[in-house]
Design a protein around this motif. Structure first.
Motif, PDB file in Angstrom:
ATOM      1  N   UNK A  54      35.972  44.872  41.928  1.00 18.79           N
ATOM      2  CA  UNK A  54      35.919  43.834  40.897  1.00 18.79           C
ATOM      3  C   UNK A  54      37.182  43.817  40.040  1.00 18.79           C
ATOM      4  N   UNK A  55      37.691  44.999  39.690  1.00 17.28           N
ATOM      5  CA  UNK A  55      38.917  45.064  38.880  1.00 17.28           C
ATOM      6  C   UNK A  55      40.103  44.522  39.675  1.00 17.28           C
ATOM      7  N   UNK A  56      40.145  44.837  40.986  1.00 18.10           N
ATOM      8  CA  UNK A  56      41.226  44.316  41.841  1.00 18.10           C
ATOM      9  C   UNK A  56      41.162  42.799  41.923  1.00 18.10           C
ATOM     10  N   UNK A  57      39.953  42.278  42.117  1.00 21.44           N
ATOM     11  CA  UNK A  57      39.775  40.819  42.183  1.00 21.44           C
ATOM     12  C   UNK A  57      40.189  40.164  40.872  1.00 21.44           C
ATOM     13  N   UNK A  58      39.825  40.809  39.761  1.00 20.82           N
ATOM     14  CA  UNK A  58      40.208  40.299  38.444  1.00 20.82           C
ATOM     15  C   UNK A  58      41.725  40.255  38.297  1.00 20.82           C
ATOM     16  N   UNK A  59      42.412  41.321  38.720  1.00 24.44           N
ATOM     17  CA  UNK A  59      43.873  41.375  38.615  1.00 24.44           C
ATOM     18  C   UNK A  59      44.525  40.291  39.459  1.00 24.44           C
ATOM     19  N   UNK A  60      43.976  40.065  40.658  1.00 32.54           N
ATOM     20  CA  UNK A  60      44.531  39.026  41.546  1.00 32.54           C
ATOM     21  C   UNK A  60      44.327  37.646  40.938  1.00 32.54           C
ATOM     22  N   UNK A  61      43.114  37.378  40.428  1.00 34.53           N
ATOM     23  CA  UNK A  61      42.832  36.071  39.810  1.00 34.53           C
ATOM     24  C   UNK A  61      43.718  35.846  38.592  1.00 34.53           C
ATOM     25  N   UNK A  62      43.898  36.894  37.797  1.00 43.30           N
ATOM     26  CA  UNK A  62      44.729  36.778  36.604  1.00 43.30           C
ATOM     27  C   UNK A  62      46.191  36.511  36.977  1.00 43.30           C
ATOM     28  N   UNK A  63      46.647  37.127  38.068  1.00 41.04           N
ATOM     29  CA  UNK A  63      48.016  36.882  38.536  1.00 41.04           C
ATOM     30  C   UNK A  63      48.182  35.437  38.984  1.00 41.04           C
ATOM     31  N   UNK A  64      47.172  34.897  39.670  1.00 44.25           N
ATOM     32  CA  UNK A  64      47.229  33.501  40.115  1.00 44.25           C
ATOM     33  C   UNK A  64      47.225  32.552  38.917  1.00 44.25           C
ATOM     34  N   UNK A  65      46.384  32.867  37.917  1.00 40.95           N
ATOM     35  CA  UNK A  65      46.342  32.038  36.712  1.00 40.95           C
ATOM     36  C   UNK A  65      47.693  32.066  36.004  1.00 40.95           C
ATOM     37  N   UNK A  66      48.323  33.244  35.977  1.00 46.36           N
ATOM     38  CA  UNK A  66      49.649  33.383  35.356  1.00 46.36           C
ATOM     39  C   UNK A  66      50.656  32.462  36.051  1.00 46.36           C
TER      40      UNK A  66
END
Length: 239
Positions: free
Chosen positions: A82-94
């Motif tokens: 879940x933390x990895x998925x969150x980091x990936x989603x946050x990177x895409x949003x960035x």
């Protein structure tokens, strides 16, 4: 023990930044809705479809809102996935926000032509389109202006040219026949183009600044999430 304490701190920071993202998501939704309403009233020629930028901001705010909730759950459960998925989603949003900020910057240089085109269309369609007429009346009243470049622009519009008049929203002091036989003494002599152009530029720059400001916190969020992922994967106790 020092590593355990450090990971507790990282976990707390992930929670803290997720709270900030949650607030940012709500703020983006509010700003996007405001922009939809405000820019929707302004007669500006659309770029890539009417209201696309404000609508994208609302959508981005909703995504950030739910992504931050997902990140909180991942940090609380110490779930690597879940933390990895969150980091990936946050990177895409960035990346999306950086692209949006660049788009706003490019759009800023096209504002003059788009505003001029939009005002000209509103002027020509004044007698046929009540919504454009209401928008133009509001702009002329709010910015104390008349026409695109000046009040003489109305001389080429239907019955205004035939009657030597302008809309009553151009009057300096509203009253009977204040819009007939216009002159700089009775109506606003300056056109709406400079004022509306400056207003649109200010709003576009605000949107770009907000996107970049949130992007800065997202970079920190991604870094702390990566630290937490590393700690979870290494098997350290972070509770």
């Amino acid at each position: 023990m020092a590593i355990e304490g450090g990971m507790k701190c990282v976990k707390f920071l992930v929670f803290f930044f997720n709270f900030i993202f949650w607030v940012c998501g709500v703020a983006l939704v509010a700003i996007g809705i405001y922009a939809l309403v405000a820019l929707g009233r302004a007669p500006v020629a659309p770029v890539g479809g009417p209201g696309w930028t404000p609508a994208a901001i609302v959508a981005l705010g909703v995504v950030i809102f739910f992504t931050s909730f997902f990140g909180c759950c991942g940090a609380w459960r110490e779930s690597y996935c879940m933390v990895t998925t969150f980091a990936v989603l946050l990177s895409l949003i960035f990346l999306v926000e950086v692209a949006a900020a660049i788009t706003c910057y490019v759009f800023k240089h096209k504002v003059h032509g788009l505003v001029e085109e939009g005002l000209g269309e509103a002027l020509r369609s004044y007698e046929r389109d009540p919504s454009l007429a209401a928008a133009l009346d509001e702009i002329q009243h709010e910015f104390s202006c008349c026409g695109v470049n000046n009040y003489t622009d109305w001389a080429s519009v239907g019955h205004f040219g035939a009657n030597d008049s302008v809309p009553s929203s151009c009057c300096r002091r509203p009253g009977p026949a204040c819009n007939v036989h216009p002159s700089p003494a009775t109506v606003f002599s300056e056109g709406c183009l400079p004022s509306l152009e400056a207003w649109v530029k200010r709003n576009v720059l605000v949107l770009a600044a907000v996107a970049l400001g949130i992007a800065f916190f997202e970079v920190l969020g991604v870094l702390f999430s990566c630290c937490l992922m590393r700690g979870i994967r290494s098997g350290y106790e972070v509770m």
